[in-house]
Design a protein around this motif. Structure first.
Motif, PDB file in Angstrom:
ATOM      1  N   LEU A  65      -1.937  -1.665  -3.792  1.00  0.00           N
ATOM      2  CA  LEU A  65      -3.246  -1.542  -3.158  1.00  0.00           C
ATOM      3  C   LEU A  65      -3.742  -0.102  -3.249  1.00  0.00           C
ATOM      4  N   GLY A  66      -4.987   0.067  -3.613  1.00  0.00           N
ATOM      5  CA  GLY A  66      -5.560   1.409  -3.700  1.00  0.00           C
ATOM      6  C   GLY A  66      -6.038   1.923  -2.354  1.00  0.00           C
ATOM      7  N   GLY A  67      -6.669   3.076  -2.380  1.00  0.00           N
ATOM      8  CA  GLY A  67      -7.183   3.681  -1.154  1.00  0.00           C
ATOM      9  C   GLY A  67      -6.885   5.167  -1.104  1.00  0.00           C
ATOM     10  N   GLN A  68      -7.128   5.736   0.044  1.00  0.00           N
ATOM     11  CA  GLN A  68      -6.848   7.161   0.254  1.00  0.00           C
ATOM     12  C   GLN A  68      -5.425   7.320   0.767  1.00  0.00           C
ATOM     13  N   ALA A  94      -4.243   1.581  11.414  1.00  0.00           N
ATOM     14  CA  ALA A  94      -4.385   0.428  12.308  1.00  0.00           C
ATOM     15  C   ALA A  94      -5.262  -0.641  11.666  1.00  0.00           C
ATOM     16  N   HIS A  95      -6.367  -0.238  11.025  1.00  0.00           N
ATOM     17  CA  HIS A  95      -7.255  -1.198  10.355  1.00  0.00           C
ATOM     18  C   HIS A  95      -6.532  -1.901   9.204  1.00  0.00           C
ATOM     19  N   VAL A  96      -5.724  -1.158   8.450  1.00  0.00           N
ATOM     20  CA  VAL A  96      -4.995  -1.745   7.328  1.00  0.00           C
ATOM     21  C   VAL A  96      -3.964  -2.755   7.828  1.00  0.00           C
ATOM     22  N   LYS A  97      -3.203  -2.393   8.844  1.00  0.00           N
ATOM     23  CA  LYS A  97      -2.201  -3.313   9.380  1.00  0.00           C
ATOM     24  C   LYS A  97      -2.856  -4.572   9.942  1.00  0.00           C
ATOM     25  N   ARG A  98      -4.004  -4.414  10.560  1.00  0.00           N
ATOM     26  CA  ARG A  98      -4.721  -5.578  11.094  1.00  0.00           C
ATOM     27  C   ARG A  98      -5.139  -6.511   9.954  1.00  0.00           C
ATOM     28  N   ALA A  99      -5.585  -5.935   8.844  1.00  0.00           N
ATOM     29  CA  ALA A  99      -5.971  -6.748   7.692  1.00  0.00           C
ATOM     30  C   ALA A  99      -4.752  -7.433   7.073  1.00  0.00           C
ATOM     31  N   MET A 100      -3.611  -6.761   7.064  1.00  0.00           N
ATOM     32  CA  MET A 100      -2.379  -7.366   6.565  1.00  0.00           C
ATOM     33  C   MET A 100      -2.006  -8.589   7.394  1.00  0.00           C
ATOM     34  N   ILE A 101      -2.077  -8.453   8.700  1.00  0.00           N
ATOM     35  CA  ILE A 101      -1.757  -9.560   9.605  1.00  0.00           C
ATOM     36  C   ILE A 101      -2.696 -10.733   9.367  1.00  0.00           C
ATOM     37  N   THR A 140      -8.613  -0.226   0.752  1.00  0.00           N
ATOM     38  CA  THR A 140      -7.375  -0.957   1.045  1.00  0.00           C
ATOM     39  C   THR A 140      -7.671  -2.221   1.845  1.00  0.00           C
ATOM     40  N   VAL A 141      -8.489  -2.079   2.863  1.00  0.00           N
ATOM     41  CA  VAL A 141      -8.829  -3.215   3.721  1.00  0.00           C
ATOM     42  C   VAL A 141      -9.555  -4.292   2.918  1.00  0.00           C
ATOM     43  N   GLU A 142     -10.494  -3.896   2.073  1.00  0.00           N
ATOM     44  CA  GLU A 142     -11.252  -4.857   1.276  1.00  0.00           C
ATOM     45  C   GLU A 142     -10.339  -5.621   0.316  1.00  0.00           C
ATOM     46  N   ASN A 184       0.837  -1.209   0.000  1.00  0.00           N
ATOM     47  CA  ASN A 184       0.000   0.000   0.000  1.00  0.00           C
ATOM     48  C   ASN A 184       0.871   1.259   0.000  1.00  0.00           C
ATOM     49  N   SER A 185       2.144   1.074  -0.293  1.00  0.00           N
ATOM     50  CA  SER A 185       3.115   2.169  -0.228  1.00  0.00           C
ATOM     51  C   SER A 185       3.568   2.587  -1.622  1.00  0.00           C
ATOM     52  N   PRO A 186       3.208   3.775  -2.093  1.00  0.00           N
ATOM     53  CA  PRO A 186       3.713   4.251  -3.381  1.00  0.00           C
ATOM     54  C   PRO A 186       5.241   4.275  -3.467  1.00  0.00           C
TER      55      PRO A 186
END
Length: 254
Positions: A139-142, A188-195, A155-157, A120-122
């Motif tokens: 990964l897209g997102g804001q 925090a939500h994104v990192k949780r989804a990564m895990i 991103t989470v989806e 998720n990192s440009p």
């Protein structure tokens, strides 16, 4: 003791012990716990500490801007990157979280490595654009500008559709008791989804991020399979992490 003197004393204890407890400070300073809580609240508002239940911890150094963080502990980050890059095997799908240390991991991946990197990192996607063998999934997102990562529901989806072999997690703060935490709720939500989407999770942390806390909890320390840190970090500092069964990796050749 004057208020300023009392608060300076609290900070000295915090720097020495890495944490303070309200009840102990109340007894030592002979003031009420309400007074101590007020001191901790005002010190937290000034960025000197992070309040937790019953006391306070050192604040996360990751609250600085991305540009400033790139200047922090460059040798430590390179050592961590060398060690972490060795964990990636040919054919794997790897989630590479954003951050200045994970960017170094991307730069240390061997040129003959065949793998898929999801990020998720440009900056990481750009760093891997010229890699001859790696497929990059962006990964897209804001864009969260302070950390230069994409966050949010999109991103989470997307992460929910991925089953990765490995996740390299950029750690903002980690503590054996209070777990992994960050300064931004969406992150925090994104990192949780990564895990949740990875078979194994590698936490990357320089010494200044160990035993610290940030406002938003990602997961407990048990979410990590490995903790990769710098060779300069003392065994004493890592004792509590090892006691929890966490595998510690350091690049001793650095």
């Amino acid at each position: 003791m004057l208020t300023a003197e009392r608060r300076q004393f609290i900070l000295e204890i915090l720097r020495r012990d890495k944490k303070v407890l309200s009840s102990e400070l109340s007894a030592v300073l002979k003031v009420s716990e309400d007074t101590i809580r007020r001191d901790l609240r005002e010190l937290a508002e000034s960025g000197f500490l992070q309040r937790v239940h019953g006391g306070a911890l050192l604040p996360s150094p990751a609250l600085a801007s991305y540009a400033d963080r790139q200047k922090q502990a460059p040798k430590e980050k390179e050592a961590i990157a060398r060690a972490a890059a060795k964990l990636v095997c040919t054919g794997q799908v790897v989630i590479l979280d954003g951050g200045t240390t994970t960017l170094q991991v991307a730069r240390h991946l061997p040129l003959d490595l065949q793998a898929t990197i999801v990020t998720n990192s440009p900056p990481i996607a750009i760093a891997l654009a010229e890699h001859p063998q790696i497929e990059v999934v962006m990964l897209g997102g804001q864009l969260y500008k302070k950390a230069l990562v994409n966050v949010g529901a999109t991103t989470v989806e997307a992460l929910r559709m991925i089953r990765a072999d490995l996740c390299m997690l950029g750690v903002c703060s980690v503590h054996p008791e209070f777990g992994i935490s960050v300064a931004n709720l969406d992150e925090a939500h994104v990192k949780r989804a990564m895990i949740a989407g990875a078979a194994e999770v590698v936490g990357l942390a320089t010494e200044e991020k160990l035993d610290t806390a940030a406002p938003y909890v990602v997961q407990s320390i048990h979410a990590l399979t490995y903790l990769v840190t710098a060779p300069t970090v003392s065994d004493r500092m890592l004792t509590s992490y090892k006691a929890l069964g966490l595998t510690i990796i350091r690049d001793e050749s650095a």
